[in-house]
Design a protein around this motif. Structure first.
Motif, short mmCIF file in Angstrom:
data_model
loop_
_atom_site.label_atom_id
_atom_site.label_comp_id
_atom_site.label_asym_id
_atom_site.label_seq_id
_atom_site.Cartn_x
_atom_site.Cartn_y
_atom_site.Cartn_z
N ALA A 13 0.82 -1.21 0.00
CA ALA A 13 0.00 0.00 0.00
C ALA A 13 0.85 1.26 0.00
N ASP A 14 1.87 1.32 0.84
CA ASP A 14 2.70 2.53 0.91
C ASP A 14 3.45 2.75 -0.40
N THR A 15 3.91 1.67 -1.02
CA THR A 15 4.61 1.78 -2.30
C THR A 15 3.68 2.31 -3.37
N VAL A 16 2.45 1.80 -3.39
CA VAL A 16 1.47 2.25 -4.37
C VAL A 16 1.15 3.73 -4.18
N ARG A 17 0.97 4.14 -2.92
CA ARG A 17 0.65 5.55 -2.66
C ARG A 17 1.82 6.46 -3.04
N ARG A 18 3.03 6.06 -2.65
CA ARG A 18 4.21 6.86 -3.03
C ARG A 18 4.39 6.85 -4.54
N ASP A 47 -4.60 8.83 -16.39
CA ASP A 47 -5.82 8.19 -16.86
C ASP A 47 -5.87 6.70 -16.52
N LEU A 48 -4.70 6.08 -16.48
CA LEU A 48 -4.63 4.64 -16.21
C LEU A 48 -3.38 4.36 -15.38
N PHE A 49 -3.55 3.65 -14.27
CA PHE A 49 -2.45 3.37 -13.35
C PHE A 49 -2.36 1.86 -13.16
N TYR A 50 -1.27 1.27 -13.66
CA TYR A 50 -1.08 -0.18 -13.62
C TYR A 50 -0.23 -0.62 -12.42
N VAL A 51 -0.52 -1.83 -11.95
CA VAL A 51 0.47 -2.61 -11.21
C VAL A 51 1.35 -3.25 -12.28
N HIS A 52 2.61 -2.85 -12.33
CA HIS A 52 3.50 -3.21 -13.43
C HIS A 52 3.94 -4.67 -13.38
N VAL A 53 4.33 -5.11 -12.18
CA VAL A 53 4.79 -6.48 -11.97
C VAL A 53 3.94 -7.09 -10.85
N ASP A 54 3.21 -8.12 -11.14
CA ASP A 54 2.33 -8.71 -10.14
C ASP A 54 3.13 -9.14 -8.92
N ASP A 55 2.69 -8.71 -7.74
CA ASP A 55 3.40 -8.93 -6.49
C ASP A 55 2.68 -10.01 -5.70
N ALA A 74 -7.02 -2.08 -2.13
CA ALA A 74 -7.57 -1.00 -1.30
C ALA A 74 -6.81 0.29 -1.54
N ALA A 75 -5.48 0.21 -1.68
CA ALA A 75 -4.68 1.41 -1.95
C ALA A 75 -4.99 1.98 -3.33
N LEU A 76 -5.15 1.11 -4.31
CA LEU A 76 -5.49 1.58 -5.66
C LEU A 76 -6.86 2.25 -5.67
N ASP A 77 -7.79 1.68 -4.92
CA ASP A 77 -9.12 2.28 -4.85
C ASP A 77 -9.06 3.67 -4.21
N GLN A 109 -16.19 -7.88 -4.72
CA GLN A 109 -16.67 -8.17 -3.38
C GLN A 109 -16.61 -6.95 -2.46
N ASN A 110 -15.59 -6.11 -2.66
CA ASN A 110 -15.37 -5.00 -1.76
C ASN A 110 -15.79 -3.64 -2.33
N GLY A 111 -16.31 -3.63 -3.54
CA GLY A 111 -16.71 -2.38 -4.16
C GLY A 111 -15.54 -1.49 -4.53
N TRP A 112 -14.37 -2.11 -4.78
CA TRP A 112 -13.17 -1.36 -5.15
C TRP A 112 -13.07 -1.22 -6.67
N ALA A 113 -12.26 -0.27 -7.10
CA ALA A 113 -11.97 -0.13 -8.52
C ALA A 113 -11.35 -1.42 -9.04
N ALA A 114 -11.82 -1.87 -10.19
CA ALA A 114 -11.32 -3.10 -10.81
C ALA A 114 -10.51 -2.75 -12.05
N PRO A 115 -9.57 -3.60 -12.45
CA PRO A 115 -8.77 -3.31 -13.63
C PRO A 115 -9.60 -3.27 -14.90
N VAL A 116 -9.38 -2.24 -15.69
CA VAL A 116 -10.05 -2.12 -16.99
C VAL A 116 -9.11 -2.50 -18.12
N ALA A 117 -7.86 -2.80 -17.78
CA ALA A 117 -6.87 -3.17 -18.80
C ALA A 117 -5.88 -4.15 -18.19
#
Length: 331
Positions: free
Chosen positions: A120-125, A140-148, A158-161, A191-199
């Motif tokens: 979460a902290d890495t995503v926010r920073r 406009d679009l923010f990816y997780v570049h390498v799946d962790d 939660a952090a992305l949302d 399930q949590n009502g969070w933003a889901a990946p569109v790409a």
């Protein structure tokens, strides 16, 4: 340049995207601006970068150089309004000095990479750093570049949302991810009502990766089948011409041949290329832009103006139904 819908967002984006990875490092500012201007003038708006681009360009680079260059272009003459900007987090190594030392010693740095992850902290920073380098108030679009796989998906999502709710990113995406992981991401978001990946951004091209050589970074038939059933997530294909494999003078010595090499399919590309007066790379890219099930965005990442000029004709290249069938039957 054709625009298609990103997922089911209602947002239309140029189907051909401009990969900006090498801008600010291998590609100088003047050439970068020339390509960006020409791309925008042709109707293109999809720009792709990342916070790690391009630390491996030399010991003087730390990552973020591409974003810094884009900031200069975006601030000119209202260019921000002409651009759909995508950037990424989780792909920046935490040990860049060590990797530079390996490069200088003639060693391959990539096996030694330790990625920053998607905590979460890495995503926010990450989003705050990218916004500052890009000189914008949102992407406009923010990816997780390498799946962790070491960080709970709930923490990352939660952090992305938070970022989407705060207006720092309009949409989120994932890259270099297995199909089952993407399904888990989507399920948790629902399930949590969070933003889901569109790409989902994966390597994908006309030549199929050989069975048994499947990589996390590739979109294989399993993922394509999944995306056919979940059209709210678009495939964004990187390396669509496989580093010029289709026009290689000696394809069997190309670095991608052990993974993608198929003499029959490559011959079909060259046959169609002769028929339409195009290059092999142009035919492969046109094939990808014309595919329909699922439709895909394609990212081109030229380093030089000459490379840019050789790719652009694929935008207007239309293959006949017979030619597409011949390519599909030969793959």
């Amino acid at each position: 340049m054709e625009k298609i819908e990103l997922g089911t967002t209602g947002v239309q984006v140029s189907q051909l995207g401009l990969g900006c990875m090498q801008m600010g490092t291998a590609t100088d500012e003047a050439t970068s601006f020339r390509m960006l201007d020409a791309f925008a003038d042709a109707g293109g708006d999809f720009l792709d970068t990342a916070n790690c681009y391009m630390w491996w360009g030399g010991p003087q680079y730390q990552g973020g150089e591409s974003e810094q260059l884009l900031a200069k272009w975006l601030s000119r003459n209202g260019n921000r309004n002409r651009a759909f900007v995508a950037t990424k987090v989780a792909g920046l190594p935490v040990n860049v000095p060590e990797l530079h030392a390996a490069q200088e010693a003639g060693d391959d740095p990539w096996p030694h990479v330790r990625f920053e992850g998607a905590g979460a902290d890495t995503v926010r920073r990450g989003i705050d750093g990218s916004l500052k380098r890009l000189g914008v108030d949102h992407v406009d679009l923010f990816y997780v570049h390498v799946d962790d796989r070491a960080t709970p998906l709930e923490e990352t999502l939660a952090a992305l949302d938070e970022i989407v709710v705060a207006g720092k990113a309009r949409f989120i995406g994932w890259s270099n991810v297995r199909t089952w992981r993407l399904d888990r991401v989507r399920a948790l978001a629902a399930q949590n009502g969070w933003a889901a990946p569109v790409a989902v951004q994966q390597r994908y091209s006309y030549l199929h990766q050989h069975p048994g050589t499947d990589h996390t970074s590739s979109a294989g038939e399993e993922m394509l089948s999944y995306l056919r059933d979940h059209r709210d997530t678009s495939l964004v294909a990187y390396s669509p011409i496989l580093a010029n494999l289709y026009d290689s003078a000696d394809p069997e010595k190309h670095r991608f041949w052990p993974l993608y090499g198929n003499a029959k399919a490559l011959e079909a590309v060259h046959t169609v290329a002769k028929e339409v007066g195009a290059t092999g790379n142009q035919v492969a890219l046109a094939w990808l832009l014309q595919r329909r099930d699922p439709r895909a965005f394609a990212l081109m990442g030229p380093r030089t103006w000459e490379q840019f000029e050789t790719i652009v004709p694929a935008i207007d290249l239309r293959l006949s139904d017979e030619q597409v069938r011949h390519l599909n039957d030969s793959a």
